[in-house]
Scaffold this motif. Structure first.
Motif, PDB file in Angstrom:
ATOM      1  N   LEU A  73      -1.019   1.112  -7.249  1.00 50.25           N
ATOM      2  CA  LEU A  73       0.175   1.192  -6.412  1.00 50.25           C
ATOM      3  C   LEU A  73       1.196   2.133  -7.049  1.00 50.25           C
ATOM      4  CD1 LEU A  73       0.546  -2.606  -5.593  1.00 50.25           C
ATOM      5  CD2 LEU A  73      -0.198  -0.792  -4.038  1.00 50.25           C
ATOM      6  N   ALA A  74       2.276   2.380  -6.340  1.00 51.08           N
ATOM      7  CA  ALA A  74       3.344   3.245  -6.860  1.00 51.08           C
ATOM      8  C   ALA A  74       3.791   2.773  -8.248  1.00 51.08           C
ATOM      9  CB  ALA A  74       4.510   3.273  -5.888  1.00 51.08           C
ATOM     10  N   SER A  75       3.889   1.470  -8.434  1.00 50.56           N
ATOM     11  CA  SER A  75       4.345   0.919  -9.715  1.00 50.56           C
ATOM     12  C   SER A  75       3.411   1.245 -10.877  1.00 50.56           C
ATOM     13  CB  SER A  75       4.535  -0.593  -9.600  1.00 50.56           C
ATOM     14  OG  SER A  75       3.313  -1.220  -9.258  1.00 50.56           O
ATOM     15  N   ASP A  76       2.189   1.666 -10.576  1.00 54.81           N
ATOM     16  CA  ASP A  76       1.247   2.049 -11.632  1.00 54.81           C
ATOM     17  C   ASP A  76       1.493   3.474 -12.122  1.00 54.81           C
ATOM     18  OD1 ASP A  76      -0.283  -0.408 -11.795  1.00 54.81           O
ATOM     19  OD2 ASP A  76      -1.054   0.104  -9.805  1.00 54.81           O
ATOM     20  N   SER A 131      -1.910   5.896  -4.397  1.00 53.67           N
ATOM     21  CA  SER A 131      -2.416   4.529  -4.453  1.00 53.67           C
ATOM     22  C   SER A 131      -3.889   4.535  -4.077  1.00 53.67           C
ATOM     23  CB  SER A 131      -1.609   3.585  -3.554  1.00 53.67           C
ATOM     24  OG  SER A 131      -1.609   4.027  -2.229  1.00 53.67           O
ATOM     25  N   LEU A 132      -4.588   3.504  -4.517  1.00 52.56           N
ATOM     26  CA  LEU A 132      -6.029   3.373  -4.301  1.00 52.56           C
ATOM     27  C   LEU A 132      -6.300   1.960  -3.819  1.00 52.56           C
ATOM     28  CD1 LEU A 132      -8.870   4.732  -4.779  1.00 52.56           C
ATOM     29  CD2 LEU A 132      -8.849   3.580  -6.996  1.00 52.56           C
ATOM     30  N   THR A 133      -6.999   1.863  -2.673  1.00 49.07           N
ATOM     31  CA  THR A 133      -7.309   0.545  -2.118  1.00 49.07           C
ATOM     32  C   THR A 133      -8.806   0.385  -1.887  1.00 49.07           C
ATOM     33  OG1 THR A 133      -7.156   1.135   0.233  1.00 49.07           O
ATOM     34  CG2 THR A 133      -5.094   0.583  -0.882  1.00 49.07           C
ATOM     35  N   ASP A 134      -9.240  -0.844  -1.897  1.00 46.74           N
ATOM     36  CA  ASP A 134     -10.582  -1.236  -1.482  1.00 46.74           C
ATOM     37  C   ASP A 134     -10.361  -2.012  -0.196  1.00 46.74           C
ATOM     38  OD1 ASP A 134     -12.871  -3.026  -1.124  1.00 46.74           O
ATOM     39  OD2 ASP A 134     -13.480  -2.453  -3.135  1.00 46.74           O
ATOM     40  N   THR A 135     -10.715  -1.405   0.934  1.00 47.57           N
ATOM     41  CA  THR A 135     -10.338  -1.932   2.244  1.00 47.57           C
ATOM     42  C   THR A 135     -11.562  -2.355   3.047  1.00 47.57           C
ATOM     43  OG1 THR A 135      -8.344  -0.583   2.277  1.00 47.57           O
ATOM     44  CG2 THR A 135      -9.163  -1.346   4.409  1.00 47.57           C
ATOM     45  N   HIS A 147       4.173   8.744   7.488  1.00 45.28           N
ATOM     46  CA  HIS A 147       4.854   8.976   6.216  1.00 45.28           C
ATOM     47  C   HIS A 147       3.890   9.106   5.042  1.00 45.28           C
ATOM     48  CE1 HIS A 147       8.466   8.032   8.431  1.00 45.28           C
ATOM     49  NE2 HIS A 147       7.892   6.914   8.831  1.00 45.28           N
ATOM     50  N   HIS A 148       2.607   9.001   5.300  1.00 45.58           N
ATOM     51  CA  HIS A 148       1.605   9.049   4.233  1.00 45.58           C
ATOM     52  C   HIS A 148       0.424   9.918   4.658  1.00 45.58           C
ATOM     53  CE1 HIS A 148       3.717   5.196   3.611  1.00 45.58           C
ATOM     54  NE2 HIS A 148       3.443   5.370   2.336  1.00 45.58           N
ATOM     55  N   LEU A 149      -0.219  10.522   3.681  1.00 48.15           N
ATOM     56  CA  LEU A 149      -1.529  11.132   3.890  1.00 48.15           C
ATOM     57  C   LEU A 149      -2.549  10.132   3.364  1.00 48.15           C
ATOM     58  CD1 LEU A 149      -0.822  14.778   2.697  1.00 48.15           C
ATOM     59  CD2 LEU A 149      -0.969  13.935   5.052  1.00 48.15           C
ATOM     60  N   ASN A 197      -1.022   9.033  -0.285  1.00 48.50           N
ATOM     61  CA  ASN A 197       0.005   9.829  -0.931  1.00 48.50           C
ATOM     62  C   ASN A 197       1.130  10.018   0.076  1.00 48.50           C
ATOM     63  OD1 ASN A 197       1.459  11.495  -2.574  1.00 48.50           O
ATOM     64  ND2 ASN A 197       0.130  13.252  -2.327  1.00 48.50           N
ATOM     65  N   PRO A 198       2.376   9.654  -0.217  1.00 44.69           N
ATOM     66  CA  PRO A 198       2.808   9.000  -1.450  1.00 44.69           C
ATOM     67  C   PRO A 198       2.174   7.618  -1.590  1.00 44.69           C
ATOM     68  CG  PRO A 198       4.581   8.982   0.164  1.00 44.69           C
ATOM     69  CD  PRO A 198       3.470   9.800   0.747  1.00 44.69           C
TER      70      PRO A 198
END
Length: 129
Positions: free
Chosen positions: A28-31, A36-40, A54-56, A109-110
Motif C-alpha cells: 500500500l501507499a504506507s509501504d 500498490s500490489l493486490t491479490d484480487t 484517479h488511478h492507473l 499507481n498512485p
C-alpha cells in the motif's frame, strides 16, 4: 526490505471485499513503494463495470478464466492465466469472471491507501481524499 505473506493479510484490514470481489492488499501507499500490489479474486459469474479515474491499473491473471472489454465497445478479450491487461487511459471497463473464480495480481499507481472500495461510478476516490 519488505516481506509479506498472503496468509498474514487474510482477515486483516488489508483484506477488503465488495459484491463479488475480494482484494488482499499486499503493498500500500504506507509501504512507500510508489505503487500498490493486490491479490484480487473476482467471484465466478460476477460482472463489474469500473473506471479508475484517479488511478492507473495493470492486472495479471494467474488463475481462472474471465473476460474484459471497454465499456463503450462490444469486443470481449479473454482473460486466462498468464494474460495481462493494463488500463492505461483510465478506461471505463467491464470485467467478468466466467466458469470459475478469477485471481489477479494487480498494480495501482498512485498506490492505494488500503480501505478503498468502489464508488457508485466504479472508481476509487483520489489518493489524497
Amino acid at each position: 526490505m519488505i516481506v509479506k505473506a498472503l496468509k498474514d493479510i487474510l482477515g486483516t484490514e488489508r483484506d477488503v471485499s465488495g459484491p463479488g470481489w475480494n482484494s488482499r492488499r499486499l503493498l500500500l501507499a504506507s509501504d512507500g513503494m510508489g505503487f500498490s500490489l493486490t491479490d484480487t479474486i473476482i467471484k465466478s459469474g460476477t460482472m463489474l463495470e469500473l473506471e479508475y479515474t484517479h488511478h492507473l491499473e495493470a492486472c495479471y491473471c494467474i488463475e481462472g478464466k474471465g473476460q474484459i472489454r471497454r465499456a463503450d465497445e462490444e469486443v470481449w478479450h479473454v482473460l486466462e492465466p498468464f494474460t495481462v491487461y493494463a488500463l492505461d487511459q483510465h478506461d471505463r471497463h467491464v470485467v467478468q469472471a466466467i466458469e470459475t473464480d478469477m485471481r489477479l495480481v494487480c498494480v495501482f499507481n498512485p498506490p492505494l491507501s488500503g480501505r478503498e472500495v468502489h464508488r457508485k461510478d466504479g472508481s476509487y476516490a483520489p489518493s489524497d481524499a
